[in-house]
Design a protein around this motif. Structure first.
Motif, PDB file in Angstrom:
ATOM      1  N   GLU A   1      39.628  49.571  33.025  1.00  0.00           N
ATOM      2  CA  GLU A   1      40.485  48.410  33.225  1.00  0.00           C
ATOM      3  C   GLU A   1      39.627  47.159  33.410  1.00  0.00           C
ATOM      4  OE1 GLU A   1      44.548  48.037  35.707  1.00  0.00           O
ATOM      5  OE2 GLU A   1      42.767  48.105  36.993  1.00  0.00           O
ATOM      6  N   LEU A   2      40.117  46.078  32.851  1.00  0.00           N
ATOM      7  CA  LEU A   2      39.439  44.796  32.937  1.00  0.00           C
ATOM      8  C   LEU A   2      40.463  43.775  33.417  1.00  0.00           C
ATOM      9  CD1 LEU A   2      36.672  43.524  32.278  1.00  0.00           C
ATOM     10  CD2 LEU A   2      37.459  43.227  29.926  1.00  0.00           C
ATOM     11  N   ILE A   3      40.161  43.126  34.542  1.00  0.00           N
ATOM     12  CA  ILE A   3      41.087  42.152  35.123  1.00  0.00           C
ATOM     13  C   ILE A   3      40.390  40.796  35.190  1.00  0.00           C
ATOM     14  CG2 ILE A   3      42.432  41.505  37.160  1.00  0.00           C
ATOM     15  CD1 ILE A   3      42.684  44.464  37.836  1.00  0.00           C
ATOM     16  N   TYR A   4      41.068  39.776  34.679  1.00  0.00           N
ATOM     17  CA  TYR A   4      40.553  38.412  34.753  1.00  0.00           C
ATOM     18  C   TYR A   4      41.366  37.625  35.770  1.00  0.00           C
ATOM     19  CZ  TYR A   4      37.789  39.246  30.575  1.00  0.00           C
ATOM     20  OH  TYR A   4      36.874  39.732  29.680  1.00  0.00           O
ATOM     21  N   ARG A   5      40.654  36.932  36.672  1.00  0.00           N
ATOM     22  CA  ARG A   5      41.334  36.130  37.680  1.00  0.00           C
ATOM     23  C   ARG A   5      40.766  34.709  37.682  1.00  0.00           C
ATOM     24  NH1 ARG A   5      42.574  38.101  43.297  1.00  0.00           N
ATOM     25  NH2 ARG A   5      44.228  36.619  42.826  1.00  0.00           N
ATOM     26  N   PRO A   6      41.635  33.682  37.681  1.00  0.00           N
ATOM     27  CA  PRO A   6      41.149  32.304  37.683  1.00  0.00           C
ATOM     28  C   PRO A   6      40.880  31.797  39.098  1.00  0.00           C
ATOM     29  CG  PRO A   6      43.535  32.332  37.407  1.00  0.00           C
ATOM     30  CD  PRO A   6      43.098  33.763  37.510  1.00  0.00           C
ATOM     31  N   PHE A   7      39.679  31.224  39.283  1.00  0.00           N
ATOM     32  CA  PHE A   7      39.316  30.590  40.549  1.00  0.00           C
ATOM     33  C   PHE A   7      38.714  29.223  40.241  1.00  0.00           C
ATOM     34  CE2 PHE A   7      38.620  35.212  41.323  1.00  0.00           C
ATOM     35  CZ  PHE A   7      39.594  35.412  42.283  1.00  0.00           C
ATOM     36  N   PRO A   8      39.542  28.188  40.071  1.00  0.00           N
ATOM     37  CA  PRO A   8      39.004  26.862  39.752  1.00  0.00           C
ATOM     38  C   PRO A   8      38.061  26.318  40.818  1.00  0.00           C
ATOM     39  CG  PRO A   8      41.380  26.962  39.331  1.00  0.00           C
ATOM     40  CD  PRO A   8      41.020  28.204  40.071  1.00  0.00           C
ATOM     41  N   ASP A   9      38.259  26.737  42.068  1.00  0.00           N
ATOM     42  CA  ASP A   9      37.403  26.282  43.156  1.00  0.00           C
ATOM     43  C   ASP A   9      36.119  27.117  43.178  1.00  0.00           C
ATOM     44  OD1 ASP A   9      36.313  26.341  46.004  1.00  0.00           O
ATOM     45  OD2 ASP A   9      37.826  24.761  46.169  1.00  0.00           O
ATOM     46  N   ASP A  10      34.973  26.447  43.040  1.00  0.00           N
ATOM     47  CA  ASP A  10      33.689  27.149  42.994  1.00  0.00           C
ATOM     48  C   ASP A  10      33.442  27.993  44.235  1.00  0.00           C
ATOM     49  OD1 ASP A  10      33.163  25.891  40.559  1.00  0.00           O
ATOM     50  OD2 ASP A  10      32.179  24.196  41.535  1.00  0.00           O
ATOM     51  N   ASP A  11      33.799  27.466  45.407  1.00  0.00           N
ATOM     52  CA  ASP A  11      33.560  28.186  46.658  1.00  0.00           C
ATOM     53  C   ASP A  11      34.389  29.463  46.726  1.00  0.00           C
ATOM     54  OD1 ASP A  11      31.789  26.226  47.470  1.00  0.00           O
ATOM     55  OD2 ASP A  11      33.310  25.093  48.573  1.00  0.00           O
ATOM     56  N   VAL A  12      35.630  29.381  46.266  1.00  0.00           N
ATOM     57  CA  VAL A  12      36.504  30.565  46.266  1.00  0.00           C
ATOM     58  C   VAL A  12      35.986  31.608  45.286  1.00  0.00           C
ATOM     59  CG1 VAL A  12      38.838  31.394  45.795  1.00  0.00           C
ATOM     60  CG2 VAL A  12      38.506  29.216  46.987  1.00  0.00           C
TER      61      VAL A  12
END
Length: 493
Positions: A208-219
């Motif tokens: 399984e491959l999951i992509y998650r968006p984190f626009p905040d660099d720290d997060v």
């Protein structure tokens, strides 16, 4: 004794059948998962897992077979014949064959709003020779053609799925790639699953491959440090030492193929005035931006071609900051007291800082910048529609130089966000496409760039590095200069 053996056996069976999941942290939510309409780097991270291409590139930027196993070129570079891989099926069970290739290339050429029309503009006709042979006839010789097929123009979607879903294919992507699409929750996750029938036997290695968006660099970094994600791209320059210093992580850093800078909309005020474009461009200090914002990880740019590109010309100087020139240009056009404009950017600490640096630099010449942050998909939509004044937006780069300049700077090009048009530039870029001799192409590109620098539809500022942070448990991840992570051979220890 018997019970202990049973417990141990169950535990071993559980380990053997445990699902292996790799989670990837991205800097934005991919806007479009249909390769015909995609125009964002972050899309390509996901697209390359769902869709195979006719060809691919390796770590040395050499063209290698993928769905096309071999090819030949004839008739003075205007006829390409491809032999196709047999026995390949799309995720929906339909066959991949020459008819599918013709459908895909024709769709990319004719679909309303297709972002591939420029890349494939030299194609005159696609012919099915037999079930596993396809011939592409070009209008004229086009030296970058094979490289074009190593990216989105060469991605093969299921014809049945494209007919069924139409424009909604972006939400129901179906390819032949190592992973099949399962679900998507906007701004949260994209879930892909192992393609059990993949043509490369024994691959992919993970389930399984999951992509998650984190626009905040720290997060994004926090999720990598905690182990909530397996790999992140990109790593913010300020976080490089933190990743290097973590015994559980690997940091991969290498030059990219792309460029970054500022689009100036020449179709509306204030930047329909060339002198105002020149004035703003003269306020930009590339070395300071590299040092202050990117902590020395970026390379100041003299154009769209990074050092190392065969088209890079060191004789074209990197523009230096010149406040006196900026003020002179303002005075020449009756704007001695300066002018104001709105700069579009996306959220995030690095881009916010970058926009503020541009703002402070321009202010010294009396140019006032209002910064407006919008979501990445909105930024792409507005720049595409010319609904902006200036925008921070770059390009991830292509292995052939044509992919870094042609569609951006030619009249009516699909990536020409400035609305710029100069027939002299068009003529030079078209001549460069028609020759295979790189020395000749470099000379033509350099001539075009000198005109572009004078006209300033785009301010080329820097070439970024590819910065990837990954758990040391992850192996088998090739590092390709295009910065796209390819998970077909990846494994988790």
């Amino acid at each position: 004794m018997g019970r202990a053996w049973l417990v141990a056996a169950v535990a071993l069976l559980s380990l053997a059948t445990a699902k292996t999941t790799v989670t990837v942290g991205l800097d934005a939510d991919p806007p479009n998962l249909d390769p015909v309409f995609s125009s964002a780097l972050v899309d390509r991270q996901v697209l390359n897992q769902i869709y195979d291409k006719l060809l691919d590139i390796d770590q040395d930027l050499k063209i290698v077979p993928m769905l096309a196993t071999s090819w030949s070129v004839g008739n003075n570079g205007t006829v390409y014949t491809f032999k196709l891989r047999q026995g390949v099926k799309f995720h929906d069970g339909t066959d991949f064959d020459a008819e599918a290739v013709k459908f895909n290339l024709d769709r990319a050429l004719t679909a309303e709003g297709s972002r591939r029309k420029g890349e494939l503009a030299p194609v005159k006709e696609v012919q099915v020779v037999d079930k596993y042979t396809v011939r592409v006839v070009l209008k004229d010789a086009f030296s970058p053609f094979l490289y074009v097929l190593t990216d989105r123009a060469g991605m093969m979607v299921s014809p049945a799925a494209a007919k069924r879903y139409g424009q909604d294919l972006a939400n129901n992507p179906v390819g032949t790639g190592p992973f099949r699409f399962v679900e998507r929750k906007r701004q949260d996750r994209i879930v892909l699953q192992r393609n059990e029938g993949y043509w490369k036997r024994g691959y992919p290695k993970i389930d399984e491959l999951i992509y998650r968006p984190f626009p905040d660099d720290d997060v994004r970094l926090a999720n990598l440090l905690s182990g909530a994600v397996t790999v992140i791209t990109p790593v913010a320059p300020k976080d490089l030492a933190r990743v290097r210093g973590d015994a559980n992580l690997n940091l991969f850093a290498f030059p990219s193929l792309g460029f970054q800078g500022v689009w100036l909309n020449v179709t509306r005020p204030p930047f329909n005035n060339k002198a105002l474009r020149q004035a703003f461009a003269a306020t930009v200090d590339r070395e300071t931006i590299d040092r202050v914002v990117f902590l020395g990880t970026a390379t100041p740019a003299n154009g769209p071609f990074p050092p190392g590109s065969p088209a890079y010309d060191p004789s074209i100087p990197i523009p230096k900051r010149d406040i006196n020139l900026a003020r002179k240009k303002l005075q020449e056009t009756g704007f001695a007291s300066g002018f104001s404009f709105t700069l579009l950017t996306t959220p995030g600490p690095v881009l916010t800082q970058l926009a503020q640096v541009y703002q402070a630099m321009a202010a010294e010449a009396g140019i006032r910048i209002q910064i407006q942050q919008v979501e990445f998909g909105t930024l792409l939509d507005r720049t595409d529609k010319k609904d902006y004044e200036a925008a921070l937006l770059g390009w991830s780069g292509r292995p052939d130089p044509d992919g870094n300049i042609y569609d951006f700077m030619r009249c009516g090009g699909p990536l020409n966000n400035a609305g710029y048009c100069n027939p002299k530039v068009d003529a030079l870029l078209n001549r460069a496409r028609a020759t295979r001799v790189m020395e000749v192409r470099r000379s033509l590109y350099s001539e075009a760039l000198r005109i572009i620098h004078e006209d300033v539809p785009y301010v080329y500022v820097y070439h970024p590095q590819v910065l990837i942070g990954a758990s040391k448990r992850l192996s088998g991840l090739p590092l390709i200069p295009d910065g796209i992570l390819r998970f077909v051979g990846a494994e988790l220890k």
